[in-house]
Design a protein around this motif. Structure first.
Motif, short mmCIF file in Angstrom:
data_model
loop_
_atom_site.label_atom_id
_atom_site.label_comp_id
_atom_site.label_asym_id
_atom_site.label_seq_id
_atom_site.Cartn_x
_atom_site.Cartn_y
_atom_site.Cartn_z
N ARG A 1 -4.72 5.43 45.66
CA ARG A 1 -5.95 4.89 46.28
C ARG A 1 -6.05 3.38 46.10
N LEU A 2 -5.55 2.89 44.96
CA LEU A 2 -5.58 1.45 44.70
C LEU A 2 -4.47 0.73 45.47
N GLY A 3 -3.63 1.49 46.16
CA GLY A 3 -2.54 0.89 46.95
C GLY A 3 -1.41 0.38 46.08
N LEU A 4 -1.26 0.95 44.88
CA LEU A 4 -0.26 0.42 43.96
C LEU A 4 1.05 1.20 43.94
N LEU A 5 1.12 2.27 44.76
CA LEU A 5 2.35 3.07 44.77
C LEU A 5 3.00 3.01 46.15
N TYR A 6 4.28 3.15 46.18
CA TYR A 6 4.94 3.35 47.48
C TYR A 6 6.11 4.33 47.31
N PRO A 7 6.40 5.07 48.38
CA PRO A 7 7.50 6.05 48.28
C PRO A 7 8.85 5.33 48.33
N CYS A 8 9.77 5.84 47.56
CA CYS A 8 11.11 5.25 47.53
C CYS A 8 12.12 6.32 47.92
N TYR A 9 12.97 5.98 48.86
CA TYR A 9 13.94 6.94 49.39
C TYR A 9 15.36 6.61 48.94
N CYS A 10 15.48 5.63 48.06
CA CYS A 10 16.82 5.16 47.66
C CYS A 10 17.50 6.13 46.71
N SER A 11 18.80 6.27 46.88
CA SER A 11 19.59 6.99 45.88
C SER A 11 20.02 5.97 44.83
N ARG A 12 20.55 6.46 43.73
CA ARG A 12 21.07 5.57 42.69
C ARG A 12 22.09 4.60 43.28
N ARG A 13 22.90 5.17 44.17
CA ARG A 13 23.97 4.37 44.78
C ARG A 13 23.38 3.25 45.64
N ASP A 14 22.34 3.60 46.46
CA ASP A 14 21.69 2.57 47.29
C ASP A 14 21.20 1.43 46.40
N ILE A 15 20.59 1.81 45.28
CA ILE A 15 20.00 0.80 44.39
C ILE A 15 21.09 -0.08 43.80
#
Ligand code: GLU
Length: 289
Positions: free
Chosen positions: A91-105
């Motif tokens: 609600r505070l807008g402090l999170l976002y979804p992450c779709y990265c794999s370890r490899r992407d990162i």
């Protein structure tokens, strides 16, 4: 202030001398300040937590002479609280979804300076921010993780220096540690607060539970000192109190290496089987002459 501390093992392996030191030190401090010593089972990683390890924890700690109030808090029973906290952060807008794999990162972290080692933070490679500004989710709709937007969190906390400060007592005297926003951005980054397979993370759960249990003093190893910076950010954005921290020295093997769960050779149960006493263990970790 009433002194209230906890020992919070994960039942993913045998307790070793390092755990014994941490638990005994916390209990000794609680006794010295006429406070309370609590036990909390940190079993959010269902792929690694095992009932026999948990039973062994109770057995080893009792053998060491420790006791704690019942019922013991178990993180696997607290998923609803973590969910509610995640919703507040959302609600505070402090999170976002992450779709990265370890490899992407790993690949993205290497990309800016080809050949240079990626920056490492308390949770491994500092996340390069790939998903932060992603306009739409990629094909898979369910994100493997939710990340804290550290920049937004810092902006929300504002410029008040004392907000990002905690008291450290692990060196024998109390000192103030200021967590610099620049350090948070460069060396910590957007950490994962919920993994899909867990519904939470160590950082989120520990902050929520220390507050829920009214912990005034967190006694734990120095290896978690940098993680505390994340915890203080979470405490500020969630409006939770910041306990005093006591990050203690680490118990090392003869080669100077920090003991790990897989160091079965130093498992407490092994020493017990060899006939050592709790007083011998106290001596070995430097808590008795
Ligand atoms: N469950 C953590 C561990 O076993 C303890 C973390 C803490 O004390 O905050 O390392």
């Amino acid at each position: 202030m009433t002194f209230r501390t906890r020992f919070a093992p994960s039942p993913t392996g045998p307790l070793h001398l390092g755990h014994a030191y941490s638990a005994l030190l916390a209990a000794d401090l609680a006794a010295r300040y006429a406070g309370a010593f609590l036990l909390r089972i940190e079993d959010i990683d269902r792929t690694r937590a095992r009932a026999p390890w948990e039973a062994q924890i109770f057995d080893d700690l009792t053998w060491l002479g420790l006791s704690w109030p019942e019922p013991v808090m178990r993180q696997s029973h607290r998923l609803q609280s973590y969910q509610t906290t995640l919703q507040s952060l959302q609600r505070l807008g402090l999170l976002y979804p992450c779709y990265c794999s370890r490899r992407d990162i790993a690949e993205a972290a290497h990309a800016p300076q080809e050949g240079a080692a990626p920056k490492m933070g308390p949770d491994g490679v500092v996340y390069p921010g790939t998903c932060r500004d992603r306009p739409k989710p990629p094909i898979s709709a369910v994100p493997p993780a939710l990340r804290l937007d550290m920049g937004k969190a810092i902006r929300r906390i504002g410029p008040n220096r004392s907000a990002l400060t905690f008291t450290e007592e692990g060196d024998g005297t109390a000192r103030s540690v200021h967590v610099a926003p620049k350090e948070l951005l460069d060396q910590v980054g957007d950490v994962v607060l919920a993994r899909r397979d867990m519904g939470t993370s160590y950082h989120l759960s520990v902050v929520v539970d220390d507050a829920a249990q009214g912990i005034s003093h967190v006694v734990r190893g120095r290896d978690l000192f940098d993680a505390t910076k994340i915890h203080v950010v979470l405490q500020r954005v969630l409006d939770l109190p910041t306990p005093v921290y006591h990050h203690h020295r680490l118990i090392r093997d003869e080669a100077g290496k920090r003991l790990a769960k897989r160091d079965d050779a130093r498992a407490l149960s092994k020493y017990r089987a060899e006939g050592l006493t709790p007083q011998d263990i106290r001596r070995m970790v430097g808590l008795a002459d």
